[in-house]
Scaffold this motif. Structure first.
Motif, mmCIF file in Angstrom:
data_model
loop_
_atom_site.group_PDB
_atom_site.id
_atom_site.type_symbol
_atom_site.label_atom_id
_atom_site.label_comp_id
_atom_site.label_asym_id
_atom_site.label_seq_id
_atom_site.Cartn_x
_atom_site.Cartn_y
_atom_site.Cartn_z
ATOM 1 N N ALA A 376 0.845 -1.194 0.000
ATOM 2 C CA ALA A 376 0.000 0.000 0.000
ATOM 3 C C ALA A 376 0.884 1.248 0.000
ATOM 4 C CB ALA A 376 -0.910 0.002 1.227
ATOM 5 N N LEU A 377 0.652 2.130 -0.957
ATOM 6 C CA LEU A 377 1.462 3.335 -1.099
ATOM 7 C C LEU A 377 0.601 4.589 -0.971
ATOM 8 C CD1 LEU A 377 3.634 2.422 -4.232
ATOM 9 C CD2 LEU A 377 4.316 2.278 -1.833
ATOM 10 N N ASP A 378 1.165 5.587 -0.329
ATOM 11 C CA ASP A 378 0.552 6.915 -0.339
ATOM 12 C C ASP A 378 1.668 7.939 -0.429
ATOM 13 O OD1 ASP A 378 -1.416 8.765 -0.447
ATOM 14 O OD2 ASP A 378 -2.001 8.647 1.665
ATOM 15 N N CYS A 379 1.351 9.042 -1.075
ATOM 16 C CA CYS A 379 2.358 10.073 -1.322
ATOM 17 C C CYS A 379 1.751 11.430 -1.002
ATOM 18 C CB CYS A 379 2.818 10.015 -2.778
ATOM 19 S SG CYS A 379 3.943 11.357 -3.260
ATOM 20 N N ARG A 380 2.513 12.284 -0.321
ATOM 21 C CA ARG A 380 2.057 13.629 0.005
ATOM 22 C C ARG A 380 3.078 14.645 -0.494
ATOM 23 N NH1 ARG A 380 1.280 11.067 4.944
ATOM 24 N NH2 ARG A 380 2.942 12.290 5.934
ATOM 25 N N VAL A 381 2.595 15.603 -1.250
ATOM 26 C CA VAL A 381 3.439 16.695 -1.741
ATOM 27 C C VAL A 381 2.745 18.012 -1.414
ATOM 28 C CG1 VAL A 381 4.597 15.404 -3.565
ATOM 29 C CG2 VAL A 381 2.396 16.470 -4.024
ATOM 30 N N GLY A 382 3.516 19.065 -1.231
ATOM 31 C CA GLY A 382 2.929 20.310 -0.772
ATOM 32 C C GLY A 382 2.808 21.409 -1.801
ATOM 33 N N MET A 383 3.496 21.272 -2.947
ATOM 34 C CA MET A 383 3.498 22.382 -3.894
ATOM 35 C C MET A 383 3.194 21.958 -5.325
ATOM 36 S SD MET A 383 6.350 25.417 -4.200
ATOM 37 C CE MET A 383 5.960 25.979 -2.543
ATOM 38 N N PHE A 384 3.801 20.867 -5.814
ATOM 39 C CA PHE A 384 3.614 20.461 -7.203
ATOM 40 C C PHE A 384 3.187 18.993 -7.280
ATOM 41 C CE2 PHE A 384 7.160 23.568 -7.247
ATOM 42 C CZ PHE A 384 6.519 24.594 -7.927
ATOM 43 N N TYR A 385 2.216 18.714 -8.139
ATOM 44 C CA TYR A 385 1.832 17.328 -8.397
ATOM 45 C C TYR A 385 2.846 16.696 -9.348
ATOM 46 C CZ TYR A 385 -2.820 17.787 -6.294
ATOM 47 O OH TYR A 385 -3.857 17.958 -5.423
ATOM 48 N N PRO A 386 3.338 15.488 -9.016
ATOM 49 C CA PRO A 386 4.324 14.817 -9.878
ATOM 50 C C PRO A 386 3.692 13.869 -10.888
ATOM 51 C CG PRO A 386 4.202 13.694 -7.787
ATOM 52 C CD PRO A 386 3.177 14.794 -7.724
ATOM 53 N N THR A 387 2.447 14.133 -11.284
ATOM 54 C CA THR A 387 1.794 13.323 -12.309
ATOM 55 C C THR A 387 1.083 14.254 -13.280
ATOM 56 O OG1 THR A 387 -0.263 13.119 -11.013
ATOM 57 C CG2 THR A 387 1.404 11.410 -10.712
ATOM 58 N N THR A 388 0.894 13.790 -14.506
ATOM 59 C CA THR A 388 0.167 14.589 -15.487
ATOM 60 C C THR A 388 -0.470 13.667 -16.524
ATOM 61 O OG1 THR A 388 0.314 16.383 -17.097
ATOM 62 C CG2 THR A 388 2.191 14.897 -16.977
ATOM 63 N N ALA A 389 -1.612 14.094 -17.025
ATOM 64 C CA ALA A 389 -2.248 13.383 -18.135
ATOM 65 C C ALA A 389 -2.094 14.167 -19.423
ATOM 66 C CB ALA A 389 -3.735 13.161 -17.837
ATOM 67 N N ARG A 390 -1.964 15.498 -19.312
ATOM 68 C CA ARG A 390 -1.921 16.367 -20.481
ATOM 69 C C ARG A 390 -0.514 16.838 -20.809
ATOM 70 N NH1 ARG A 390 -3.522 20.641 -18.450
ATOM 71 N NH2 ARG A 390 -3.807 21.802 -20.380
ATOM 72 N N GLY A 391 0.336 16.932 -19.812
ATOM 73 C CA GLY A 391 1.662 17.507 -20.005
ATOM 74 C C GLY A 391 2.707 16.469 -20.378
ATOM 75 N N TRP A 392 3.973 16.898 -20.301
ATOM 76 C CA TRP A 392 5.091 16.017 -20.632
ATOM 77 C C TRP A 392 5.450 15.188 -19.413
ATOM 78 C CZ3 TRP A 392 10.906 17.337 -20.598
ATOM 79 C CH2 TRP A 392 11.631 16.262 -21.148
#
Length: 470
Positions: A376-392
């Motif tokens: 089981a994985l969970d990830c917390r970030v405070g400023m930028f999302y490290p995933t994209t569907a539209r970008g590079w």
């Protein structure tokens, strides 16, 4: 300035509500124009609009709210294709709208069968959220002016003044006095008695969303983002170099010195021996760093199965990424070959999900081995999302490493007993669903039947296939 008309025939079953300052707690639409500027155009327009904020504030203070709105619209969308604005409105804005919805206003708004939303934001930016998540029948708003090439001019088209006409009892009007002289003020808030005891249907959740910014870019937050980006790029570079240069088993103890945090629970199995096939670590999918994080936690490099990644991600990854083709027989053969060599990591969801939902698990992994360890994985970030569907996608690990303090939680569950695998005669889909439920219970997430295709069709208008050269 553009306005519209609301027409209703349901009397007391009809409600009209303002968006900014009523359904949404914050009356200021500025952050949403900042989001459009950043996601549809990039950092330069984002900074330019931020620099205009003092001017916008002065115009409002001087009583020129309409002019302030026009300045925001022009700065945010002039020269941008209408399709791009609509995509941002569908993929990015709903998450921020939903986070700011006022529970009390929603209770009153959802108590009526026929609903209309009035907003100062252009209709293109609001319509999807209002209809899909708020259940609005109509959206009264200005329309963006678009030239014959489908490019926004930055102006708003004028329409008739807003009027609500109903037969029978008047509609419930939840609009507050607005700072923009954009709408008719003929109706005033009328809060019907007896609604306190009504049961409130929950608002449709935002399961998928895109965009890089984690927090709504208010002027203060936007300024912090702009100031942090140069430092974040340097920090990402330092973290990348350190991760590639240091011995792999040193990475975990070094994380705290580079601002990261890794929380580990459970007891992982020992490495595979030459006499046994490898263990298949089956995890949910939060970011492209999932496989690397599991390997760092175990202190050894374990290949990770993936589908759509960029060449840059492959180059900077400290572990081998096993690219699959989505051809079932070919992928099954390759996974079996890897398991014969040792342990392997797979994410059966096939794509990431930012919200507390698990997508439908592919059953392929259950058919290939009975040595399955759920993770089981969970990830917390405070400023930028490290995933994209539209970008590079090549920027995904960079944005992850640009966060001031990224946090990963890894929980190893017990290996599935033989009677819970296909070796005991269970159907592959039954095994896959069982693993999904186990992970959801540990994480406190909700199981769903959504797929990778559902996500990419909503956010990017395609099925999510990424070319190798991307």
């Amino acid at each position: 300035m553009a306005e519209g008309r609301i027409s209703g025939k349901l009397g007391g079953e009809f409600v009209v509500a303002g968006l900014e300052g009523t359904l949404l707690k914050d009356p200021d639409p500025f952050p949403y124009f900042m989001l459009v500027a950043f996601e549809a155009s990039g950092l330069i327009r984002f900074v330019l609009l931020l620099l205009l904020w003092p001017v916008i504030s002065l115009l409002r203070a001087a009583g020129h709210g309409d002019l302030a709105l026009r300045v925001m619209v022009f700065a945010a969308v002039a020269g941008v294709r209408e399709t791009e604005i609509a995509t941002v409105a569908r993929a990015v804005l709903p998450k921020f709208f939903a986070e700011d919805v006022d529970p009390g206003a929603w209770r009153l708004f959802s108590s009526r069968r026929r609903r209309a939303v009035v907003t100062a934001l252009p209709r293109t930016m609001v319509s999807w959220f209002a209809k899909e998540h708020l259940g609005a029948d109509e959206v009264v708003s200005a329309e963006l002016s678009v030239n014959r090439f489908g490019i926004a001019t930055g102006f708003l088209e004028k329409q008739a003044d807003s009027v609500v006409s109903c037969s029978g009892s008047p509609p419930l009007d939840l609009r507050r006095t607005t700072t923009h002289s954009l709408y008719s003020e003929k109706l005033r808030p009328q809060f019907a008695a007896g609604l306190e005891e009504d049961k409130v249907a929950p608002m449709k959740p935002v399961v998928f969303h895109d965009g890089r910014l984690v927090r709504r870019p208010t002027p203060a937050t936007a300024l912090l983002v702009v100031l942090w980006i140069p430092l974040g790029v340097i920090l990402a570079l330092v973290r990348t170099v350190a991760g590639l240069a240091a011995p792999f088993h040193w990475i975990r103890p070094l994380l705290r010195y580079f601002g990261g945090e890794l929380i580990v629970r459970g007891r992982p199995p020992p490495p595979a021996t030459n006499t046994r096939s490898g263990v298949l670590f089956v995890s949910n999918h939060r970011t492209l760093m999932d496989g690397i994080t599991i390997s760092v936690t175990l202190g050894r490099k374990i290949p990770s199965v993936t589908y759509s990644i960029s060449r840059l991600t492959e180059v900077i990854s400290p572990v081998r990424l096993l690219r699959l083709s989505r051809e079932r027989e070919a992928d099954a053969k390759r996974i079996k070959e890897e398991l014969a060599k040792g342990d392997l990591i797979v994410c059966p969801e096939g794509t990431t999900c930012r919200e507390p939902f698990l997508l439908r698990f592919s059953m392929l992994f259950a058919e290939l081995t009975d040595r399955i360890v759920p993770v089981a994985l969970d990830c917390r970030v405070g400023m930028f999302y490290p995933t994209t569907a539209r970008g590079w996608k090549g920027m995904d690990p960079i944005f992850f490493l640009m966060n001031p303090r990224p946090v990963y939680e890894v929980t190893f569950l017990d290996q599935l007993p033989p009677e819970e695998t296909c070796a005991a005669g269970k159907r592959p889909q039954e095994v896959a669903n069982g693993v999904q439920r186990m992970l959801a219970d540990v994480l406190g997430f909700e199981c769903s039947d959504y797929t990778r295709k559902d996500k990419y069709m909503l956010l990017a208008g395609n099925e999510g296939r990424t070319d190798r050269s991307s």
